[in-house]
Design an enzyme around this catalytic site. Structure first.
Site, PDB file in Angstrom:
ATOM      1  N   HIS A  85       3.899  -6.608   7.739  1.00  0.00           N
ATOM      2  CA  HIS A  85       3.569  -5.334   8.380  1.00  0.00           C
ATOM      3  C   HIS A  85       4.800  -4.689   9.006  1.00  0.00           C
ATOM      4  O   HIS A  85       5.092  -3.509   8.784  1.00  0.00           O
ATOM      5  CB  HIS A  85       2.496  -5.586   9.453  1.00  0.00           C
ATOM      6  CG  HIS A  85       2.154  -4.370  10.252  1.00  0.00           C
ATOM      7  ND1 HIS A  85       2.741  -4.077  11.456  1.00  0.00           N
ATOM      8  CD2 HIS A  85       1.298  -3.356   9.991  1.00  0.00           C
ATOM      9  CE1 HIS A  85       2.252  -2.943  11.919  1.00  0.00           C
ATOM     10  NE2 HIS A  85       1.362  -2.490  11.043  1.00  0.00           N
ATOM     11  N   ARG A 141     -12.494  -2.166   1.020  1.00  0.00           N
ATOM     12  CA  ARG A 141     -11.156  -1.758   1.453  1.00  0.00           C
ATOM     13  C   ARG A 141     -11.020  -0.247   1.503  1.00  0.00           C
ATOM     14  O   ARG A 141     -11.539   0.444   0.646  1.00  0.00           O
ATOM     15  CB  ARG A 141     -10.088  -2.241   0.449  1.00  0.00           C
ATOM     16  CG  ARG A 141      -9.859  -3.715   0.410  1.00  0.00           C
ATOM     17  CD  ARG A 141      -8.960  -4.009  -0.781  1.00  0.00           C
ATOM     18  NE  ARG A 141      -9.059  -5.387  -1.200  1.00  0.00           N
ATOM     19  CZ  ARG A 141      -8.145  -6.320  -0.868  1.00  0.00           C
ATOM     20  NH1 ARG A 141      -7.094  -5.987  -0.171  1.00  0.00           N
ATOM     21  NH2 ARG A 141      -8.313  -7.558  -1.264  1.00  0.00           N
ATOM     22  N   TYR A 165      20.516  32.281   1.811  1.00  0.00           N
ATOM     23  CA  TYR A 165      21.172  31.077   2.315  1.00  0.00           C
ATOM     24  C   TYR A 165      20.480  30.529   3.548  1.00  0.00           C
ATOM     25  O   TYR A 165      19.718  31.234   4.204  1.00  0.00           O
ATOM     26  CB  TYR A 165      22.657  31.332   2.616  1.00  0.00           C
ATOM     27  CG  TYR A 165      22.916  32.228   3.804  1.00  0.00           C
ATOM     28  CD1 TYR A 165      22.980  31.724   5.102  1.00  0.00           C
ATOM     29  CD2 TYR A 165      23.111  33.594   3.622  1.00  0.00           C
ATOM     30  CE1 TYR A 165      23.216  32.547   6.179  1.00  0.00           C
ATOM     31  CE2 TYR A 165      23.350  34.435   4.697  1.00  0.00           C
ATOM     32  CZ  TYR A 165      23.393  33.907   5.977  1.00  0.00           C
ATOM     33  OH  TYR A 165      23.623  34.728   7.058  1.00  0.00           O
ATOM     34  N   SER A 210      20.112  37.877   9.249  1.00  0.00           N
ATOM     35  CA  SER A 210      19.954  36.431   9.379  1.00  0.00           C
ATOM     36  C   SER A 210      18.788  36.190  10.332  1.00  0.00           C
ATOM     37  O   SER A 210      18.769  36.727  11.442  1.00  0.00           O
ATOM     38  CB  SER A 210      21.245  35.817   9.911  1.00  0.00           C
ATOM     39  OG  SER A 210      21.113  34.421   9.983  1.00  0.00           O
ATOM     40  N   MET A 255      -5.729   1.293   8.241  1.00  0.00           N
ATOM     41  CA  MET A 255      -7.201   1.301   8.273  1.00  0.00           C
ATOM     42  C   MET A 255      -7.728  -0.108   8.002  1.00  0.00           C
ATOM     43  O   MET A 255      -6.967  -1.063   7.905  1.00  0.00           O
ATOM     44  CB  MET A 255      -7.715   2.340   7.285  1.00  0.00           C
ATOM     45  CG  MET A 255      -7.432   3.749   7.790  1.00  0.00           C
ATOM     46  SD  MET A 255      -7.976   4.997   6.648  1.00  0.00           S
ATOM     47  CE  MET A 255      -6.916   4.715   5.260  1.00  0.00           C
ATOM     48  N   GLY A 257      -1.830  -0.758   6.274  1.00  0.00           N
ATOM     49  CA  GLY A 257      -2.225  -1.462   7.497  1.00  0.00           C
ATOM     50  C   GLY A 257      -2.862  -0.588   8.540  1.00  0.00           C
ATOM     51  O   GLY A 257      -3.176  -1.042   9.637  1.00  0.00           O
ATOM     52  N   ARG A 277       0.639   0.321  -6.458  1.00  0.00           N
ATOM     53  CA  ARG A 277       0.974   1.701  -6.074  1.00  0.00           C
ATOM     54  C   ARG A 277       2.478   1.850  -6.245  1.00  0.00           C
ATOM     55  O   ARG A 277       3.200   0.850  -6.325  1.00  0.00           O
ATOM     56  CB  ARG A 277       0.561   1.991  -4.638  1.00  0.00           C
ATOM     57  CG  ARG A 277       1.266   1.112  -3.651  1.00  0.00           C
ATOM     58  CD  ARG A 277       0.752   1.278  -2.233  1.00  0.00           C
ATOM     59  NE  ARG A 277       1.372   0.234  -1.417  1.00  0.00           N
ATOM     60  CZ  ARG A 277       0.869  -0.230  -0.297  1.00  0.00           C
ATOM     61  NH1 ARG A 277      -0.289   0.208   0.158  1.00  0.00           N
ATOM     62  NH2 ARG A 277       1.504  -1.156   0.388  1.00  0.00           N
ATOM     63  N   CYS A 334      19.622  31.179  10.270  1.00  0.00           N
ATOM     64  CA  CYS A 334      20.608  30.404  11.020  1.00  0.00           C
ATOM     65  C   CYS A 334      19.975  29.663  12.189  1.00  0.00           C
ATOM     66  O   CYS A 334      20.662  29.210  13.079  1.00  0.00           O
ATOM     67  CB  CYS A 334      21.752  31.290  11.485  1.00  0.00           C
ATOM     68  SG  CYS A 334      21.246  32.595  12.597  1.00  0.00           S
ATOM     69  N   LYS A 375      -5.470   3.970  -3.938  1.00  0.00           N
ATOM     70  CA  LYS A 375      -5.811   2.616  -4.376  1.00  0.00           C
ATOM     71  C   LYS A 375      -6.879   2.653  -5.459  1.00  0.00           C
ATOM     72  O   LYS A 375      -6.735   2.035  -6.519  1.00  0.00           O
ATOM     73  CB  LYS A 375      -6.300   1.800  -3.169  1.00  0.00           C
ATOM     74  CG  LYS A 375      -6.514   0.329  -3.476  1.00  0.00           C
ATOM     75  CD  LYS A 375      -7.065  -0.422  -2.271  1.00  0.00           C
ATOM     76  CE  LYS A 375      -6.010  -0.557  -1.182  1.00  0.00           C
ATOM     77  NZ  LYS A 375      -6.533  -1.235   0.016  1.00  0.00           N
TER      78      LYS A 375
END
Lengths: 902, 902
Positions: free
Chosen positions: A451, A91, A868, A780, A102, A100, A335, A848, A22
């Protein structure tokens, strides 16, 4: 000396680490010439220092005083001055948005004297005393920790005594009087006098905002969002502007595009004569942004221009809070806006079309988790469930659950295994645990920026807000809707994409995204979302270096996986082929004394597996199929020990005959019983003890491959040996298998190369991987077992015993079974990788375990350099997308590094 | 081209790797001018090549031919020549001595024609044909694999037909005839003609000796002695000399000192008119070396001089095989002699006194395993058991067991958990499995150098040989002794130190060595053995850098450990304090719903532990005591799940009342049940979930320490947290403990530093040890659990399932629970050590797993640089000795390295 306070005109967007999101954005907007009320930011470093020492340092106090003095000079107002007062908001603002979670205190610096002067000056006594009342209530609640319900109670009594129905009916004098009653109550409860000194108010408010970083709900939110707890929050002290001075004032929230779908257009909520929190809290229903065209044409035009400027500047959809004070527009915050999964794809794609960002940059703006949300099932609209109401579709998806009316019930029922829908008039941060626990959230009040909506979208919960047709009676634990009464525990279904609320449990069908991903939708029917997904997956497939395979045990699984884009099967769990009816075969094998019978059973098993492999090879033609030989201990195929003992004991007690079979079974179960089967007789060890069982498997693998090969089908089987821990064991067992394959191929008169690899799932295998490499054609990582052994966490046990508590206490940032523990298990992977590459640079290494489908883990595997990942079929598209994103991220890092060295 | 054959005059003692011990020593003796029959050695490399290709290479065949030609030149005899034949022995000889485990063929190169000429030349036809008969029998058995029993049978039939009682009664002609019958039988059984060509005999004999490296008994022996299977054996081809030419010939074995006690003097066996194997096999009872004084005075004098020369040269007790051919002494073999544990200590000490070796060199000549054998209990001579016979004390110690008469019974009974004594007329290599399985061995024939004696001494089994008073009847499964008849399964007790055989189970008492080590013997009563042990332990204590602590859970254990020389307690397992009667306390704690009751139980537990710690601290005054907090899962204190379920089910079936307590217990057992408790809710995790249990322990630890401290007693408690896996967990839990200690010390008004350390027993803890070091005051490796987790070996399970098979197949060289797996688990230790030292160079690191008392593991820990090992009290002297030896070895290595770089 570290600088702890930055005036807005000295910061910029890149300083989010220090100034919070912010604060950094406020500074950025100032530099863009956007009308932002002046102020300063207290850094996150100051917060961390405060949290450690548990008080403000002298240094910080004097820095704040100095910053206030400079702010006074710039604004020409004075803090605590009666004639020309400077009021400020205090703030929170962390590096990562935690909407919402804090605290905020508005109108700091006010006192009865100032309010009185304000009333005269503004000619609006109600505004002035309402501002005072707001301050008292917020300060009392947040700084003095007096529960909100106390104020509600005082207000309720006051209204009753004044015979009034609503706080809106209170006169200025009455608001003043109510404020004093609030103060009196706070002083009584805290045994301290309520401060009317501006400086004291400010410092205490700063402390309270800092402390709110560690509030329960903020902590819970961070854990869900994996935000480190060490960051701390910055605090923004900003000159107040007032949206509550009469009708030509107001406050609102808007998005530069629709955060649910990504479409352009007016998208926001506005509330006349209100201060910021009123919009977000959802207490009053709001006007739309479009209503401003007529109400505040000048401010509207300016706002639209700022929205466009910010979107271009941030090259992304922005979320903006604004206030209009007597017709003058002020921007309080911006933001990059939170969005639904659908919007994320559509917006990113549109921004590419508009030339604002590159395709790779866009790829970084969408996530596998979002794609997963889009693959969730949707309601079958042909179902006969009655639609009882419609609200604002606030967070998409289809949710079915039992109705609950409070957060605690939601948590309790969910813990008991129930799916629940949390129904509220509006939600507040206190409801967060219930929202986490619920399948979906339904509120009767609040808009798309309330909210409930913002939080639900953030965490991927289904939400419908502002459903005015429903009347919620929390006390009676029921709600009514167009003649229906729905009580707690009744089943309802809610569609967050359309806002529709249905009675009962509604049938769900595959989502269109999921259908598209399985190639079962015709291109003519492609929506913008589908086109965006196609675009990003195509790009991801081009840039990624990590192959994506699937874990699949049947031909049907293979078909699914292949449609989802799998490039092979990384894990066939052959034990799954002996569950269900076939379990008795294993039982017979274990119980039999007769060599003939055993041979016969093995023959039968071989034929069944042969058929299984035929189907799998056919489905995966041309692609590699890694078959893991039998992994679990034998007793997993038998009855539970206690259960069987009890059933036999009961028969004996009742003089019922106990069959020889039962006796033999009990003997076998007792003989095979293990204290810690995870670390017992399984995998390759079972192969060493009972080679015929594994030879049977290898015969089926080889025969099926040879038979298909002869008909021209391209098959690429690979055999994987589980639970290997030492080179000698591998060498020996590989020899047993190879001998069988060799002689079988001679019998079959076929030439066929079947690579034989090892599953790296014991810590020892990982750290001695270079030695295993001598006799392995591939590796693997079995990260599930490797995680269990590295941590000494038996998954089945710890997930129900201490893991929840560990997560609560933040002793673990997340479950290592959900996302790879990169510092621990990851280190073993790194050791193994480095060792293997040093001796056999071209040996193939994959994963895997279930981590193969987890986004964060996939990024780690990419960075490590694996070949992979293999994951469940439904995770394949997610893995493809994340592997692509990981590749782009790595390239970006390389570019940055090049710049750094240039 | 690698050289595969070395004539004796081209090798030396340092070439044992290539020439085997026997070959290298033969070469060495040649260079010392000792009369050794000439010959050559085929290398171990040639053996390895043969075992891989399964045939002799052309290269090797031609090298052998060349070596034979040179030998012919040197000896002036010709191989296969009738007039002037060269006969040779073909003997195995590996790097490490494996007495009797591999094969020997004598008289190679003989044929009927040669035997006939030999009869004429030697004027001793019986000798000539007996040599032929020996060759045929050995070649038939070893090269043609015809069982020894076949020859016995043929001999038996021949004697019966000839109406003779003993083979000794056969005439030369009859021996010749019998030899042909042997050949006939071999040819019939193998369908091949028996070779009379000298070269063919030699090459086949070499192959057979190479192959005997992989015979079952050689493999078993190597596994026991931890000799790598990859080494292979060399083969020595040596000109035959004949101990069987009449009365002035013979063969013998001698030691340069008594191998049982280390005393100087004549020590050996001699057999007139015999070839080598006759002495060792124990078939005929032997003369003593001293008898040679009169029988062969010249040879005796020369032998004594050679014995003295060899002992000085090898600077150690030597074991020598010799043959006297017509009065002329030949030395056939020497090596550093096997000896009993007692002799090892005494000889090494004497050699120091004699100035032959340094004290540190002597320290390397004794082992912890020998010391352990000396600590074994001895018979209580005041017991009333009847002594039924006395034999030759061949391998010391006290053994009690049930009598068995063959190897297989010994193995079977031992597997069933019985202690057994193997009773035989004589033993042969085929009896090895039974000797391994038995507590002790008793034979009626053979001397101190017989197979039974040598092998038993080598493996630390008790043995009595040549007990002529007993008559063994294997067929009837009984033996008689001075009027007593002892049948299979009867209990006897044998004393390998005195040769006494007792009826029944005899009471055992602590050995004098054990008494000495516990300081309970007065210096006046010190024997030479005790003085030697004292000397070496003292030296070991001076040179070692590794501290030795004990694992001890009670004050009594601590007293014992301290007497044994422990320098602290490295592990107090506090859970052991809640077994027995106190178990119910834990049960009550688990079952109780009432907070009051729980507090009360915890109070009671605290008092009990307080008393426990008082005792332990007192016993260890001035030394560190590491207390490990509760480690096992709670359900270990409760009844077994199946057992309890069954007992309740039975009561229910019989309509007996089931108490509320039983119901609650069952519920708790079910609730706490875990699939893999080893990796479940235990250790620090239990501490996080139920802190009050651990706070109770910490209070007891602290209070007991503080109370003693106030009375002036020096206490050094250390608290160890078990099963730590992550830094956050440690940080949190350490905080919980520290807070309690801090406030308790304030209450107690005491200052006391209690270090808090972590047990490193999960792989994750090991690899992230640097992070744990931030919050650990010390570390101790729990190598038991670390081994379980690194291998995924649940000790309780795998030791009974696949571990035996893995050892059989040599997939494991030894159980990783007995000796540390240095390549795997050891690597984790190394990683942890390096990480920790990089961040906290002075942090103390120890080991408290069972490996702390294992010699090989102790050497590893020393090399790694750990600060201490902690082991069971009885292992403390062993650990002290081995830590000293490890230090000497490292110093030696450093010296060698310095030389290398100089």
């Amino acid at each position: 000396m570290e600088r702890l306070v930055f005036p807005f005109n000295e910061g910029n967007r890149s300083m989010a680490e220090l100034l919070g999101g912010k604060g950094a954005n406020l500074s950025e907007m100032i530099s863009l010439g956007i009308p932002v009320p002046d102020g300063f930011t207290i850094t996150t470093a100051a917060c961390r220092d405060f949290l450690e020492r548990k008080s403000l340092s002298e240094q910080l106090e004097s820095d704040i005083e100095f910053a206030v003095a400079k702010l006074e000079n710039r604004t020409g107002r004075r803090f605590g001055d009666i004639k020309n007062p400077l009021l400020v908001s205090v703030r929170s603002g962390a590096k990562f948005s935690m909407p919402g979670m804090m605290e905020t205190v508005l109108n700091v610096g006010i006192s009865p004297d100032i309010a009185r002067e304000l009333a005269i000056k503004s000619k609006d006594p109600k505004f002035a005393w309402d501002s005072f009342r707001r301050f008292v209530e917020m300060y009392g609640r947040i700084v003095c920790a007096v529960p909100a319900s106390v104020f509600e109670e005082v207000r309720h009594q006051y209204l009753a005594a004044a015979k009034l129905n609503s706080p809106l009916d209170l006169s200025a004098e009455q608001i003043e009087e109510l404020s004093y009653k609030f103060i009196e109550k706070v002083e009584f409860l805290t045994s301290r006098s309520f401060p009317m000194d501006a400086k004291a108010q400010l410092l205490r408010a700063v402390e309270a905002v800092f402390s709110s970083w560690n509030s329960e709900r903020a902590t819970l939110y961070r854990r869900r969002e994996r935000i480190p707890t060490t960051l701390g929050t910055a605090v923004n002290v900003q000159m107040m502007v007032f949206g509550n001075i009469g009708e030509d004032s107001g406050t609102g929230v808007c998005f530069t595009r629709n955060p649910s779908t990504g479409e352009s257009g007016d998208y926001g909520d506005y509330l006349e004569c209100a201060q910021g929190e009123d919009v977000v809290s959802g207490i009053r229903n709001t006007l739309t942004l479009h209503d401003l065209v007529n109400l505040q044409p000048k401010a509207y035009t300016e706002l639209k221009s700022i929205m466009s400027k910010l979107e271009s500047h941030y090259r992304d959809m922005c979320d903006i809070e604004f206030t209009i004070e007597s017709g003058k527009l002020w921007i309080l915050q911006t933001r990059v806006g939170k969005r639904t999964a659908e919007a994320a794809f559509c917006i990113a794609s549109t921004l590419v079309d508009e030339g604002l960002i590159s395709i790779d940059e866009a790829l970084l703006r969408v996530t596998g988790e979002q794609l997963m949300n889009l693959m969730f099932p949707q309601f079958d609209l042909s179902a006969s469930n009655e639609r009882i109401a419609t609200g604002i579709p606030a967070s998409p998806g289809a949710a079915v659950g039992h109705v609950v009316f409070d957060s605690k019930s939601a948590v309790d029922e969910a813990m008991a295994g129930k799916r629940v829908i949390l129904v509220r008039n509006e939600t507040s941060p206190e409801d967060l645990p219930g929202m986490v626990a619920a399948q979906g959230i339904l509120t009767s009040r609040g808009g798309k920026t309330s909210h409930a909506a913002v939080v639900a979208r953030g965490m991927g919960r289904v939400a419908i807000c502002g459903a005015e047709e429903i009347k919620v009676n929390v006390a009676a634990r029921e709600f009514s809707a167009n003649g229906h009464t729905i009580k707690a525990n009744d089943l309802i279904s809610i569609d967050g994409g359309t806002g529709a609320i249905y009675l009962g449990e509604m049938r769900v069908v595959e989502s269109t995204v999921s259908q598209y991903l399985q190639n079962s939708i015709s291109p003519q029917k492609f929506t913008p979302l589908i086109r965006a997904i196609e675009r990003f997956l195509t790009r991801a497939d081009i840039v990624r270096t990590l192959d994506v395979r699937a874990n699949a045990d049947t031909a049907a699984d293979c078909d699914l996986a292949r449609n989802f884009g799998a490039e092979g099967v990384g894990l066939v769990r052959t034990e799954h082929m002996f569950l269900g009816e076939r379990r008795t075969l294993v039982e017979t094998l274990i119980l039999s004394d007769s060599a003939e019978l055993r041979t016969e059973v093995l023959k039968e098993m071989e034929e069944l597996q042969y058929q299984d492999f035929l189907g799998i090879y056919l489905a995966m033609e041309g692609l590699p199929v890694t078959v893991r030989l039998l992994d679990p201990p034998l007793h997993e195929f038998l009855t539970d020990k206690t259960e069987l003992s009890l059933s036999i004991a009961k028969k004996e007690a009742n003089n019922q005959p106990v069959s020889d079979h039962e006796k033999a079974l009990l003997a076998a179960v007792n003989r095979l019983h293990e204290a810690n089967p995870m670390m017992g007789l399984r995998g390759v060890r079972l192969g060493v003890l009972i080679p015929e069982l594994f030879i049977m498997q290898v015969r089926a693998i080889t025969r099926a491959a040879a038979d298909l090969l002869r008909t021209g089908i391209r098959v690429k089987p690979e055999i994987m040996i589980p639970l290997v821990a030492s080179q000698r064991e591998l060498l020996y067992f590989r020899g047993v298998l190879e001998e069988e394959i060799k002689s079988l191929l001679v019998d079959l008169d076929t030439t066929l190369e079947i690579p034989i690899g090892s599953m790296l799932e014991t810590p020892r295998a990982a750290i001695t991987a270079a030695k295993l490499a001598d006799y392995s054609d591939f590796f693997s990582f079995g990260t599930n077992d490797l995680t269990q052994l590295t941590w000494a966490f038996s998954r089945d046990d710890v997930e129900h015993s201490f893991l929840p508590r560990y997560l609560d206490l933040e002793l673990l940032p997340f479950s290592p079974f959900e996302s790879l523990d990169q510092d621990g298990v990851g280190l073993l992977l790194r050791i193994a990788y480095d060792e293997v590459k040093a001796v056999k640079p071209h040996l193939k290494l994959g994963v895997c375990g279930e981590h193969g489908g987890d986004p964060a883990s996939i990024h780690f595997f990419h960075q490590l350099g694996l070949d992979y990942v293999s994951c469940s079929p439904y995770r394949v598209p997610i893995a493809r997308l994340e592997a692509g994103r990981a590749a782009v991220l790595t390239r970006k890092l390389i570019t940055l590094d090049e710049k750094a060295t240039a």
